[in-house]
Design a protein around this motif. Structure first.
Motif, short mmCIF file in Angstrom:
data_model
loop_
_atom_site.label_atom_id
_atom_site.label_comp_id
_atom_site.label_asym_id
_atom_site.label_seq_id
_atom_site.Cartn_x
_atom_site.Cartn_y
_atom_site.Cartn_z
N GLN A 190 -15.17 52.60 -24.55
CA GLN A 190 -13.72 52.61 -24.68
C GLN A 190 -13.36 53.12 -26.08
OE1 GLN A 190 -11.70 49.06 -22.96
NE2 GLN A 190 -13.79 48.30 -22.68
N ASN A 191 -12.31 53.95 -26.14
CA ASN A 191 -11.88 54.54 -27.40
C ASN A 191 -10.63 53.83 -27.90
OD1 ASN A 191 -12.45 57.21 -25.36
ND2 ASN A 191 -13.80 56.89 -27.08
N PHE A 192 -10.66 53.46 -29.17
CA PHE A 192 -9.53 52.76 -29.79
C PHE A 192 -9.10 53.51 -31.05
CE2 PHE A 192 -12.19 49.62 -27.60
CZ PHE A 192 -11.28 49.19 -26.65
N PRO A 193 -8.12 54.42 -30.91
CA PRO A 193 -7.60 55.12 -32.09
C PRO A 193 -6.95 54.13 -33.04
CG PRO A 193 -6.89 56.18 -30.05
CD PRO A 193 -7.49 54.86 -29.67
N LEU A 194 -7.13 54.38 -34.33
CA LEU A 194 -6.55 53.52 -35.36
C LEU A 194 -5.41 54.26 -36.03
CD1 LEU A 194 -9.83 52.11 -36.93
CD2 LEU A 194 -8.42 51.11 -35.13
N PRO A 195 -4.41 53.54 -36.49
CA PRO A 195 -3.30 54.21 -37.17
C PRO A 195 -3.75 54.81 -38.50
CG PRO A 195 -3.08 51.83 -37.36
CD PRO A 195 -4.24 52.08 -36.45
N ASP A 196 -3.12 55.90 -38.87
CA ASP A 196 -3.42 56.55 -40.15
C ASP A 196 -2.81 55.70 -41.25
OD1 ASP A 196 -3.92 58.16 -42.29
OD2 ASP A 196 -2.75 59.87 -41.56
N THR A 197 -3.66 55.15 -42.10
CA THR A 197 -3.17 54.30 -43.20
C THR A 197 -2.82 55.10 -44.43
OG1 THR A 197 -5.39 53.96 -44.11
CG2 THR A 197 -4.65 52.39 -42.42
N GLY A 198 -3.18 56.40 -44.42
CA GLY A 198 -2.96 57.22 -45.59
C GLY A 198 -3.94 56.92 -46.71
N SER A 199 -4.93 56.10 -46.41
CA SER A 199 -5.89 55.67 -47.42
C SER A 199 -7.27 55.55 -46.79
CB SER A 199 -5.41 54.32 -47.98
OG SER A 199 -6.41 53.69 -48.70
N SER A 200 -8.29 55.76 -47.58
CA SER A 200 -9.66 55.59 -47.11
C SER A 200 -10.06 54.12 -47.18
CB SER A 200 -10.60 56.44 -47.96
OG SER A 200 -10.34 57.80 -47.75
N LEU A 201 -11.07 53.75 -46.41
CA LEU A 201 -11.51 52.37 -46.30
C LEU A 201 -12.91 52.20 -46.88
CD1 LEU A 201 -10.45 51.83 -42.58
CD2 LEU A 201 -9.04 51.61 -44.62
N SER A 202 -13.12 51.11 -47.61
CA SER A 202 -14.45 50.84 -48.13
C SER A 202 -15.21 49.86 -47.23
CB SER A 202 -14.38 50.30 -49.56
OG SER A 202 -13.60 49.14 -49.62
N SER A 203 -14.46 49.03 -46.49
CA SER A 203 -15.06 48.08 -45.53
C SER A 203 -14.14 47.94 -44.33
CB SER A 203 -15.26 46.70 -46.16
OG SER A 203 -16.21 46.74 -47.18
N LEU A 204 -14.75 47.64 -43.20
CA LEU A 204 -14.02 47.48 -41.95
C LEU A 204 -14.49 46.20 -41.29
CD1 LEU A 204 -12.13 49.26 -40.04
CD2 LEU A 204 -14.24 49.85 -38.87
N LYS A 205 -13.56 45.42 -40.77
CA LYS A 205 -13.89 44.20 -40.05
C LYS A 205 -13.25 44.26 -38.67
CE LYS A 205 -13.80 39.15 -40.51
NZ LYS A 205 -13.40 38.04 -41.40
N ILE A 206 -14.08 44.09 -37.64
CA ILE A 206 -13.59 44.06 -36.26
C ILE A 206 -13.66 42.61 -35.81
CG2 ILE A 206 -13.88 44.97 -33.94
CD1 ILE A 206 -15.63 47.21 -35.32
N VAL A 207 -12.51 42.05 -35.44
CA VAL A 207 -12.42 40.65 -35.06
C VAL A 207 -12.16 40.54 -33.56
CG1 VAL A 207 -11.19 38.47 -35.41
CG2 VAL A 207 -11.49 40.06 -37.34
N PHE A 208 -12.98 39.72 -32.90
CA PHE A 208 -12.82 39.43 -31.48
C PHE A 208 -12.34 37.99 -31.39
CE2 PHE A 208 -16.40 42.30 -32.22
CZ PHE A 208 -15.95 43.44 -31.58
N ASP A 209 -11.02 37.81 -31.35
CA ASP A 209 -10.43 36.48 -31.43
C ASP A 209 -10.68 35.66 -30.17
OD1 ASP A 209 -8.92 34.58 -32.98
OD2 ASP A 209 -7.27 34.88 -31.56
N SER A 210 -10.81 36.33 -29.04
CA SER A 210 -11.13 35.66 -27.78
C SER A 210 -11.97 36.61 -26.94
CB SER A 210 -9.85 35.26 -27.03
OG SER A 210 -9.06 36.39 -26.75
N SER A 211 -12.57 36.06 -25.89
CA SER A 211 -13.52 36.82 -25.08
C SER A 211 -13.27 36.57 -23.60
CB SER A 211 -14.95 36.39 -25.44
OG SER A 211 -15.89 36.94 -24.55
N THR A 212 -13.68 37.52 -22.76
CA THR A 212 -13.61 37.31 -21.31
C THR A 212 -14.68 36.31 -20.86
OG1 THR A 212 -15.02 39.24 -20.91
CG2 THR A 212 -12.63 39.59 -20.85
#
Length: 146
Positions: A107-129
């Motif tokens: 699955q593809n999840f486009p992210l909004p353009d923040t206008g800034s580069s990222l040094s770290s990324l955190k993906i949070v799965f708050d709940s699960s199936t």
């Protein structure tokens, strides 16, 4: 209308990956290394409990445009979001929420353009199936504009 971006994998810019948990602490079979190994037979499998998360640190600040994630059906994040540390910041800021389907395909999840580069990324799965809150991911690809 803007021309479509050419996206490329940022995996060569990843210097460190951390995850919230590993099923039965069996890192050999279910560890974080399997997120990016390109092997269809291996996966990262979290232990039970919510939330679960993945943190990726880059060797340099990079423009992140999209996440491609292949979950195992039945072990999919329901309410998810992305947090990032942008250039010049010291702590994570929530950027974008996404809601995967409970399927086995990439699955593809486009992210909004923040206008800034990222040094770290955190993906949070708050709940699960999954009733116990487990997450299973066979492939994670972090893409940026070239």
């Amino acid at each position: 209308m803007a021309a479509p971006m050419n996206l490329q994998s940022l995996s060569d810019k990843i210097v460190r990956t951390r995850v919230s948990s590993v099923l039965n602490k069996d890192v050999k079979q279910f560890g974080k290394k399997h997120l990016f190994d390109g092997d269809e037979e291996t996966c990262w499998n979290s232990d039970q409990g919510s939330p679960q998360w993945i943190v990726v640190e880059f060797s340099e600040s990079v423009p992140v445009s999209q996440l491609d994630i292949q979950f195992q059906g039945g072990f999919v994040g329901k309410t998810c979001w992305v947090e990032a540390i942008q250039s010049g910041q010291e702590s994570f800021v929530r950027l974008h929420s996404f809601f995967p389907q409970d399927i086995n395909q990439i699955q593809n999840f486009p992210l909004p353009d923040t206008g800034s580069s990222l040094s770290s990324l955190k993906i949070v799965f708050d709940s699960s199936t999954d009733f116990f809150g487990r997450i299973t991911i066979y492939k994670l690809e972090i893409l940026g504009a070239s």
